[in-house]
Scaffold this motif. Structure first.
Motif: not given
Length: 410
Positions: A288-308
């Protein structure tokens, strides 16, 4: 100014709005039928003495979920004479779904497996039809800035419906005949039906299809006329590719690391379920605050870190505390990423033919989960667990690099 309401209203008003309650209940109604034609039906058939070959073939009744884009144009083209363009079809799908669940419950797996398969196919057809209309309704009802939160509540409702059907259905089956389990589950669709009756109908946008030909071709022509259409398709295929590949091999990985089935059940299933619900909710609120674009990047990075984190666990070996941390973080970030992913797909659909475009995109979304997961066992066996999960982490990079291109105009 109306498009910025989520940014000007207090956050708690957005989260607690009736629209979000509608998204959650509709998600619950969509998640409930899925496992009733999978795990619950398999348990019933096995208890009735049906052979494993026949039980395996019953997986084919799930094809409507993959092929729903074939009849989605009809739901864009035609409007029923009651409740409006979306709620009319939704009411028909939900009542037909409840009726087909009751019909399925009165079948006899041992006496006529073909009759059982026919009834199960009716369930999946009407369930997939419900999915089509609910996805279109959510896109057309919510402002763009609330799509992320709406998607997260829909997903959480979906998972609660799945949990009730699988866990609750099997528990009930220990005390009641399966016939009554399916009747009770049909009754659990009543909140969704009432929501359909009393929820507002989304506005109808000008330029909706006037012929069947337009309903089939116009969504495709509109999409591929956009700049960067192929980049968007590539992004949809790649964004959760590493996460899907890693998830396909987690259970064999846990067993190879020496964790018992009880430990896996307690930590992975229970802890993971609540973490993924929390991740979806947190992701929706942040969007709601970040918007879709920034959320996709931020959450995508966190997803990759969790896979690591799985690679770290592979190096450290059997460690219950680390397992809980890795699983909790992976499910938390997975819930966040999925909410952003679903919101993005909704945001790029044209509201004149939402049902068709979203059905096509969501079918495409399932391709990596099926195709890319197939060779994961061979890869893990060849390179070992640490290198396998490290590779899954790196595979996330191309999807992250595409975010700026596909979201640049939003």
């Amino acid at each position: 100014m109306a498009r910025n309401t989520a940014h000007t209203r207090p956050l708690w008003l957005v989260v607690c709005s009736p629209r979000m309650l509608v998204a959650f209940i509709m998600g619950f109604s969509c998640g409930l039928p899925l496992l009733l034609t999978l795990t619950v039906l398999q348990a019933w058939m096995r208890e009735a003495g049906v052979d494993l070959s026949t039980i395996g073939l019953m997986a084919l009744v799930g094809l409507p979920y993959t092929l729903k884009f074939l009849w989605a144009p009809m739901l864009d083209r035609f409007t029923l004479p009651f409740l409006g363009r979306r709620r009319g079809w939704l009411w028909v799908a939900q009542t037909s779904l409840a009726g087909s669940l009751i019909l399925l419950g009165f079948m006899s797996p041992g006496a006529c497996p073909a009759c059982l398969a026919g009834a199960a196919l009716l369930v999946t057809f009407f369930s997939a039809s419900q999915d089509i209309v609910v996805d279109a309704y959510r896109r057309e009802d919510l402002p763009d800035e609330e799509l992320g939160l709406g998607a997260s509540l829909y997903i959480n409702g979906y998972r609660c419906g799945m949990l009730l059907a699988s866990g609750g259905g099997l528990i009930l089956a220990d005390h009641l005949h399966f016939k009554w389990v399916y009747v009770i589950m049909a009754g659990c669709l009543i909140p969704g039906m009432l929501t359909t009756l009393f929820a507002p109908e989304p506005p109808v946008f000008s330029g909706t299809p006037k012929t069947v030909k337009d309903a089939v071709l116009a969504p495709l022509l509109e999409y591929f006329a956009r700049p960067g259409a192929l980049s968007i398709l590539a992004f949809i295929l790649l964004y959760k590719l590493g996460d899907s590949m890693a998830s396909a091999m987690t259970t064999p990985f846990y067993l190879d690391m020496g964790f018992s089935k009880t430990e896996i059940g307690a930590i992975v299933k229970l802890c993971g379920f609540w973490a993924v619900l929390g991740g979806g909710t947190l992701g929706g609120i942040l969007m709601v605050r970040l918007g879709i674009r920034r959320s996709l990047f931020f959450f995508g990075v966190l997803q990759a870190v969790s896979t690591a984190g799985f690679a770290l666990l592979a190096v450290c070996g059997h460690n219950l505390t680390l397992l809980a941390l890795v699983i909790g973080f992976e499910n938390l970030t997975g819930g966040m990423g999925t909410a952003a992913y679903v919101a993005f797909m909704a945001s790029i659909t044209d509201k004149r033919f939402t049902a068709t475009q979203y059905a096509l995109l969501s079918s495409l979304m399932g391709v990596p989960r099926v195709l890319a997961s197939a060779p994961t066992g061979y890869l893990a066996d060849t390179v070992g667990w640490p290198a396998f999960f490290t590779g899954c982490t790196l595979i996330a990079i191309p999807g992250l690099m595409l975010i700026r291109r596909v979201c640049g105009r939003q």
